[in-house]
Design an enzyme around this catalytic site. Structure first.
Site, mmCIF file in Angstrom:
data_model
loop_
_atom_site.group_PDB
_atom_site.id
_atom_site.type_symbol
_atom_site.label_atom_id
_atom_site.label_comp_id
_atom_site.label_asym_id
_atom_site.label_seq_id
_atom_site.Cartn_x
_atom_site.Cartn_y
_atom_site.Cartn_z
ATOM 1 N N CYS A 1 5.341 -33.151 3.827
ATOM 2 C CA CYS A 1 5.325 -34.283 4.752
ATOM 3 C C CYS A 1 6.289 -34.051 5.914
ATOM 4 C CB CYS A 1 5.698 -35.569 4.017
ATOM 5 S SG CYS A 1 5.192 -37.060 4.909
ATOM 6 N N ASP B 1 8.480 -43.271 -4.537
ATOM 7 C CA ASP B 1 9.595 -42.691 -3.795
ATOM 8 C C ASP B 1 10.877 -43.380 -4.248
ATOM 9 O OD1 ASP B 1 11.033 -41.214 -1.979
ATOM 10 O OD2 ASP B 1 10.148 -42.113 -0.189
#
Length: 208
Positions: free
Chosen positions: A8, A131
């Site tokens: 990412c 996350d």
């Protein structure tokens, strides 16, 4: 089980080439202005055109406006939209219906209740990304990409069999342990393959 990889915060062609050389299954393009990994729609469109057909393109936005979402879809044409803010299940549902592309919803985790709260997105988001929740003491914390891991054992309380992504504090040194501990089908890394915030390192991408 084969674990897939998402790199990412791709914001340079050098990083993109490294990811494509390593055949990572997903790339993330970040549209959160505060992030050192953010890219403009125009630049992201160029990266996406180069990557299309070689990896899946994920567009990351944080509590985006309808205008931004529409711009991302029209200019970048991602395979997935990742919502990494405080979007409610209803907001996620509306965006998914409007766009007609799969949506990944990020959920920030610090305690068991956070895992349970993710169940509100069942049937709404196509995948959940777990996350780490940044502590309040962390000055300048971002919605993601803070290099912080959460207690992976909390995922033992996860319900359902939908694919999910594991993120937060992952790097070449701990990704194997993370997969063994969580059986995550997809691992997501950003700061863990950087030499400085927003600066991806091809060597670390390769090691990951």
């Amino acid at each position: 089980m084969t674990t897939r990889v998402k790199i990412c915060g791709i914001n340079s062609r050098e990083a993109l080439e490294a990811v494509l050389d390593m055949q990572a299954e997903f790339i993330g393009l970040n549209f959160y202005p505060r992030s050192p990994r953010s890219v403009s729609l125009e630049y992201a469109a160029g990266l996406a055109d180069e990557a299309r057909g070689r990896t899946k393109i994920v567009a990351l936005a944080v509590d985006p406006s309808d205008e931004l979402v529409q711009g991302i879809v029209q200019e970048v044409r991602p395979d997935y939209l990742q919502l990494h803010g405080d979007e409610s299940p209803e907001r996620v549902r509306r965006i998914a219906r409007r766009l007609g592309i799969p949506v990944i919803k990020a959920v920030k985790v610090a305690q068991p209740a956070d895992i349970a709260a993710a169940e509100a997105y069942d049937g709404v988001a196509d995948m959940i990304l777990y996350d780490a929740k940044a502590p309040e003491s962390l000055v300048g914390a971002l919605p993601g990409g803070n290099g912080i891991a959460f207690d992976w054992s909390l995922l033992a309380g996860r319900r359902g069999d939908r694919p999910f992504l594991l993120s937060g504090g992952l790097g070449p040194e701990n990704v194997v342990a993370a997969v063994h501990a969580t059986h995550a089908p997809i691992v997501d890394v950003s700061s863990g393959v950087e030499t400085a915030p927003g600066v991806k390192d091809p060597g670390l991408i390769c090691k990951f």
